[in-house]
Design an enzyme around this catalytic site. Structure first.
Site: not given
Ligand SMILES: O=CCCC(=O)O
Length: 456
Positions: A132, A156, A158-159, A208, A230-231, A264, A361
């Protein structure tokens, strides 16, 4: 049956409710994606490119509409939402222009005089599981190269961002992509894993949490399907004694406060050489206090609220626990009194090494500032994390900067700049930040079969 709700986190108002797809409806969507793939894979790069350009135009022409949806569903301030929509248009244009070149076959001249070719052919239907925090950007970053390569996509999302999810499908439809090329499925996490087991799905891309990444990767692994993950990240922002401290502090606040800290690649741990620590901290406080809180839809708001009340609670607990373990709260740190999704921008120092601010995090506006004696200690501290997404390094000595960058365990290091994604640059992490790369040529090669054709 649990409805999927679109809730404005700033007001708490329920904006819309959606009935999730039934298992049969989900299967029908997968079959449609497969049918469309059969013709889409044969379409020309020129046709795909012109459709992507039309998607970019649709985003630009209706930027206000899409930006408002983002701000309403996840609380991002409107100026950031607009920038996000623009960036989506940029990535569509980028792959429209570069996709064909990136997927040109390679020719190999073998030492025995024989020849071979490597063709890059689409996998088929790719499942995207997206978060999200950048509800448009994260999806377009995946979709633009995936579609340009000749794959079809199922999303799919985020809800808490169902309206954004549906609007993205609409962008592709309005641009003229064939029906079934990109479909949004309003489904829950369990259904997503069942969908992934369907033989139609050839691979999955997830942005996520570690938990979601592990669930998707283990289900995909059981069925021998490729994943790209991508975490999270706990990006270091290292300030050496010879840096431009004013510029570093100003950028540090931007790097921490982007998207109200919910990124992230936001800088999370500020690692500062002791001789410039006090100056940096004072400047950081100054720039942080200049930011204006307000309604996400107001033009002059710099930040508003966290995307969901439960996430604000979780972040608050991480800060409190760090304090109880001996950390010092220099700014902020108080519990919200009004809106449960409120959060006070916070600065932590004297952070114990076993506390949440050190090892976890912090997904929100909390800056953890560390004092180090020298460069070696800065590198060790930067690498003392399970994450490895990005890092920012500040020094006027670029040669030294490059040598240090090579020692930092992340997917990217930015010298004298904040970490930012850019269609021209590969993006992704190592360690628990995930694997695989998005963007640039690397991104479009993730979901294609590099097929060797030996020509003899
Ligand atoms: O949340 C992660 C990536 C955000 C971005 O690509 O700028």
């Amino acid at each position: 049956m649990k409805l999927i709700k679109s809730i404005n986190p700033f007001s708490g108002e329920v904006l819309k409710e959606f009935v999730p797809l039934t298992p049969r409806e989900m299967e029908i969507s997968a079959e449609k994606a497969q049918n469309t793939f059969e013709s889409w894979k044969k379409s020309s790069f020129t046709d795909r490119s012109s459709l992507l350009k039309r998607a970019a135009n649709e985003l630009r022409e209706n930027r206000e509409h899409y930006a408002k949806l983002i701000s309403l569903e996840m609380g991002k301030v409107i100026k950031e939402s607009r920038a996000e929509v623009e960036k989506c248009a940029w990535v569509c244009d980028f792959y429209a222009e570069k996709g064909e070149e990136f997927l040109q076959s390679d020719r190999i001249d073998l030492p025995d005089g024989k020849k071979a070719k490597v063709l890059y052919q689409p996998f088929g239907v790719i499942l995207a599981v997206m978060p999200w925090n950048f509800p448009f950007w994260q999806v377009f970053r995946f979709a633009a190269p995936t579609l340009m390569a000749g794959n079809t996509a199922l999303l799919k999302h985020a809800s808490n961002v169902p309206q954004c999810a549906l609007a993205i499908q609409e962008v592709f439809e309005k641009a003229g992509f064939p029906e079934g090329a990109f479909q949004t499925l309003l489904i829950d996490s369990d259904s997503t894993l069942r969908l992934l087991e369907n033989p139609i799905i050839k691979a999955a891309s997830l942005t996520g949490s570690e938990k979601a990444g592990a669930a998707v990767a283990s289900t995909a692994g059981k069925h021998i399907k490729k994943t790209l993950l991508e975490l999270g990240g706990s990006d270091p922002f290292i300030v050496l004694a010879d840096a431009d401290i004013e510029k570093a502090a100003e950028t540090a606040v931007k790097a921490r406060m982007i998207n109200f800290g919910q990124s992230c690649i936001a800088a999370k741990r500020f690692i500062v050489e002791e001789s410039v620590y006090d100056e940096f901290l004072a400047l950081f406080k100054k720039h942080l206090s200049a930011l204006k809180k307000g309604n996400p839809l107001d033009e002059d708001s710099d930040f508003a609220c966290i995307a969901r009340p439960d996430l604000a609670v979780e972040l608050f607990e991480q800060v409190q626990k760090t304090k109880e373990m001996g950390g010092k709260i220099v700014v902020g740190g108080k519990a919200p009194t009004g809106n449960p999704a409120d959060f006070e921008p916070t600065i932590l120092t004297d952070i114990p090494h076993d506390s949440p601010a050190f090892s976890e995090e912090l997904f929100g506006p909390v800056a953890s500032i560390f004092k180090v004696k020298n460069v070696q200690e800065a590198i060790s501290l930067a690498n003392a994390t399970e994450f490895g997404l990005g890092g920012s390094l500040w020094t006027k000595d670029l040669k030294k900067g490059e040598l240090i960058a090579a020692e930092i365990e992340t997917g990217a290091v930015f010298l004298n700049s904040m970490v930012a994604s850019n269609p021209w640059l590969p993006f992704g992490g190592i360690k628990k930040s995930g694997y695989g790369r998005e963007l640039a040529r690397h991104g479009i090669l993730e979901f294609v079969n590099a097929k060797t054709v030996y020509l003899g």
